[in-house]
Design a protein around this motif. Structure first.
Motif, mmCIF file in Angstrom:
data_model
loop_
_atom_site.group_PDB
_atom_site.id
_atom_site.type_symbol
_atom_site.label_atom_id
_atom_site.label_comp_id
_atom_site.label_asym_id
_atom_site.label_seq_id
_atom_site.Cartn_x
_atom_site.Cartn_y
_atom_site.Cartn_z
ATOM 1 N N TYR A 21 0.189 -1.487 -29.323
ATOM 2 C CA TYR A 21 0.966 -1.415 -30.561
ATOM 3 C C TYR A 21 1.600 -0.039 -30.696
ATOM 4 C CZ TYR A 21 -1.541 -5.618 -32.046
ATOM 5 O OH TYR A 21 -2.053 -6.879 -32.133
ATOM 6 N N THR A 22 2.832 -0.017 -31.169
ATOM 7 C CA THR A 22 3.507 1.240 -31.486
ATOM 8 C C THR A 22 3.761 1.251 -32.987
ATOM 9 O OG1 THR A 22 4.577 1.305 -29.328
ATOM 10 C CG2 THR A 22 5.525 2.694 -31.041
ATOM 11 N N TYR A 23 3.335 2.319 -33.642
ATOM 12 C CA TYR A 23 3.448 2.438 -35.084
ATOM 13 C C TYR A 23 4.683 3.254 -35.468
ATOM 14 C CZ TYR A 23 -1.101 0.355 -35.185
ATOM 15 O OH TYR A 23 -2.131 -0.522 -35.028
ATOM 16 N N ASP A 24 5.068 3.166 -36.734
ATOM 17 C CA ASP A 24 6.237 3.882 -37.235
ATOM 18 C C ASP A 24 6.148 5.379 -36.994
ATOM 19 O OD1 ASP A 24 7.361 1.509 -38.105
ATOM 20 O OD2 ASP A 24 6.612 1.718 -40.158
ATOM 21 N N SER A 25 4.940 5.891 -36.922
ATOM 22 C CA SER A 25 4.732 7.325 -36.693
ATOM 23 C C SER A 25 5.092 7.722 -35.262
ATOM 24 C CB SER A 25 3.273 7.694 -36.967
ATOM 25 O OG SER A 25 2.425 7.013 -36.049
ATOM 26 N N GLY A 26 5.253 6.727 -34.378
ATOM 27 C CA GLY A 26 5.576 6.999 -32.985
ATOM 28 C C GLY A 26 4.379 6.920 -32.051
ATOM 29 N N TRP A 27 3.167 6.876 -32.615
ATOM 30 C CA TRP A 27 1.967 6.779 -31.778
ATOM 31 C C TRP A 27 1.808 5.370 -31.250
ATOM 32 C CZ3 TRP A 27 -0.018 10.938 -29.952
ATOM 33 C CH2 TRP A 27 0.023 12.123 -30.691
ATOM 34 N N PHE A 36 -11.815 -4.705 -32.785
ATOM 35 C CA PHE A 36 -11.055 -3.674 -33.500
ATOM 36 C C PHE A 36 -11.157 -2.285 -32.874
ATOM 37 C CE2 PHE A 36 -12.325 -6.995 -36.508
ATOM 38 C CZ PHE A 36 -11.080 -7.563 -36.694
ATOM 39 N N TYR A 37 -11.455 -2.224 -31.565
ATOM 40 C CA TYR A 37 -11.382 -0.965 -30.812
ATOM 41 C C TYR A 37 -9.970 -0.421 -30.924
ATOM 42 C CZ TYR A 37 -10.116 1.503 -26.460
ATOM 43 O OH TYR A 37 -9.604 2.379 -25.542
ATOM 44 N N LEU A 38 -9.860 0.885 -31.052
ATOM 45 C CA LEU A 38 -8.570 1.564 -31.099
ATOM 46 C C LEU A 38 -8.569 2.640 -30.030
ATOM 47 C CD1 LEU A 38 -5.856 2.089 -32.568
ATOM 48 C CD2 LEU A 38 -7.096 3.701 -34.013
ATOM 49 N N GLY A 39 -7.700 2.493 -29.055
ATOM 50 C CA GLY A 39 -7.611 3.461 -27.971
ATOM 51 C C GLY A 39 -6.943 4.749 -28.420
ATOM 52 N N PRO A 40 -6.956 5.753 -27.562
ATOM 53 C CA PRO A 40 -6.343 7.035 -27.891
ATOM 54 C C PRO A 40 -4.847 6.883 -28.173
ATOM 55 C CG PRO A 40 -7.666 7.198 -25.885
ATOM 56 C CD PRO A 40 -7.574 5.756 -26.232
ATOM 57 N N GLY A 41 -4.350 7.627 -29.145
ATOM 58 C CA GLY A 41 -2.936 7.610 -29.479
ATOM 59 C C GLY A 41 -2.125 8.402 -28.464
ATOM 60 N N GLU A 42 -1.054 7.819 -28.005
ATOM 61 C CA GLU A 42 -0.184 8.462 -27.020
ATOM 62 C C GLU A 42 1.265 8.251 -27.421
ATOM 63 O OE1 GLU A 42 -1.189 10.353 -24.545
ATOM 64 O OE2 GLU A 42 -3.318 9.941 -24.781
ATOM 65 N N GLY A 43 2.165 8.898 -26.712
ATOM 66 C CA GLY A 43 3.576 8.837 -27.049
ATOM 67 C C GLY A 43 4.358 7.730 -26.381
ATOM 68 N N SER A 44 3.734 6.994 -25.457
ATOM 69 C CA SER A 44 4.441 5.906 -24.785
ATOM 70 C C SER A 44 3.478 4.776 -24.439
ATOM 71 C CB SER A 44 5.109 6.406 -23.495
ATOM 72 O OG SER A 44 4.135 6.652 -22.492
ATOM 73 N N HIS A 45 4.055 3.640 -24.136
ATOM 74 C CA HIS A 45 3.291 2.451 -23.758
ATOM 75 C C HIS A 45 2.437 2.743 -22.513
ATOM 76 C CE1 HIS A 45 3.254 -2.042 -24.191
ATOM 77 N NE2 HIS A 45 2.812 -1.970 -22.952
ATOM 78 N N THR A 46 3.048 3.320 -21.488
ATOM 79 C CA THR A 46 2.341 3.620 -20.239
ATOM 80 C C THR A 46 1.234 4.639 -20.463
ATOM 81 O OG1 THR A 46 4.307 3.112 -18.932
ATOM 82 C CG2 THR A 46 2.624 4.464 -17.869
ATOM 83 N N ALA A 47 1.504 5.690 -21.215
ATOM 84 C CA ALA A 47 0.497 6.723 -21.468
ATOM 85 C C ALA A 47 -0.684 6.161 -22.263
ATOM 86 C CB ALA A 47 1.117 7.907 -22.210
ATOM 87 N N ALA A 48 -0.417 5.232 -23.200
ATOM 88 C CA ALA A 48 -1.493 4.615 -23.986
ATOM 89 C C ALA A 48 -2.400 3.775 -23.091
ATOM 90 C CB ALA A 48 -0.905 3.761 -25.107
ATOM 91 N N ILE A 49 -1.819 3.029 -22.150
ATOM 92 C CA ILE A 49 -2.620 2.220 -21.232
ATOM 93 C C ILE A 49 -3.455 3.114 -20.321
ATOM 94 C CG2 ILE A 49 -2.535 0.585 -19.306
ATOM 95 C CD1 ILE A 49 -0.069 -0.658 -20.683
ATOM 96 N N LYS A 50 -2.843 4.188 -19.801
ATOM 97 C CA LYS A 50 -3.587 5.101 -18.934
ATOM 98 C C LYS A 50 -4.742 5.755 -19.683
ATOM 99 C CE LYS A 50 0.033 6.152 -15.620
ATOM 100 N NZ LYS A 50 0.920 7.190 -15.056
ATOM 101 N N ALA A 51 -4.516 6.174 -20.930
ATOM 102 C CA ALA A 51 -5.578 6.791 -21.727
ATOM 103 C C ALA A 51 -6.684 5.777 -22.027
ATOM 104 C CB ALA A 51 -5.008 7.359 -23.024
ATOM 105 N N HIS A 52 -6.301 4.548 -22.325
ATOM 106 C CA HIS A 52 -7.285 3.481 -22.551
ATOM 107 C C HIS A 52 -8.118 3.250 -21.294
ATOM 108 C CE1 HIS A 52 -9.036 -0.492 -22.953
ATOM 109 N NE2 HIS A 52 -8.362 -0.855 -21.879
#
Length: 90
Positions: A21-27, A36-52
């Motif tokens: 998910y990408t939120y209005d804040s850009g995260w 309801f696990y929430l992975g680390p917030g990142e600036g892009s789709h790819t970066a969010a998957i890698k951090a997860h």
């Protein structure tokens, strides 16, 4: 665009309920709609998957990254504390 494959949820081990998910804040976060696990917030789709995927390697008992089985990179027993990863029944 091809995105990295997501590892199962580190909390409930589900791989069927994960979405990015990408939120209005850009995260951008990987989230599990089952537990309801929430992975680390990142600036892009790819970066969010890698951090997860990095976080998915953490042991729920000791917090270490001991789920490393040679040849697979994703084991079921923590090499640090010996804790067993619980896999969901299918």
């Amino acid at each position: 665009m091809t995105y990295p494959k997501m590892r199962p949820c580190p909390q409930c081990q589900s791989d069927e309920h994960l979405e990015v998910y990408t939120y209005d804040s850009g995260w951008t976060h990987v989230e599990c709609n089952k537990c309801f696990y929430l992975g680390p917030g990142e600036g892009s789709h790819t970066a969010a998957i890698k951090a997860h995927n990095e976080r998915a390697d953490e042991c729920g008992q000791c917090g270490g990254s001991g789920f490393d089985t040679p040849g697979t990179g994703y084991g079921t027993v923590c090499g640090k504390c010996g804790g067993q990863r619980t896999l969901p029944s299918r």
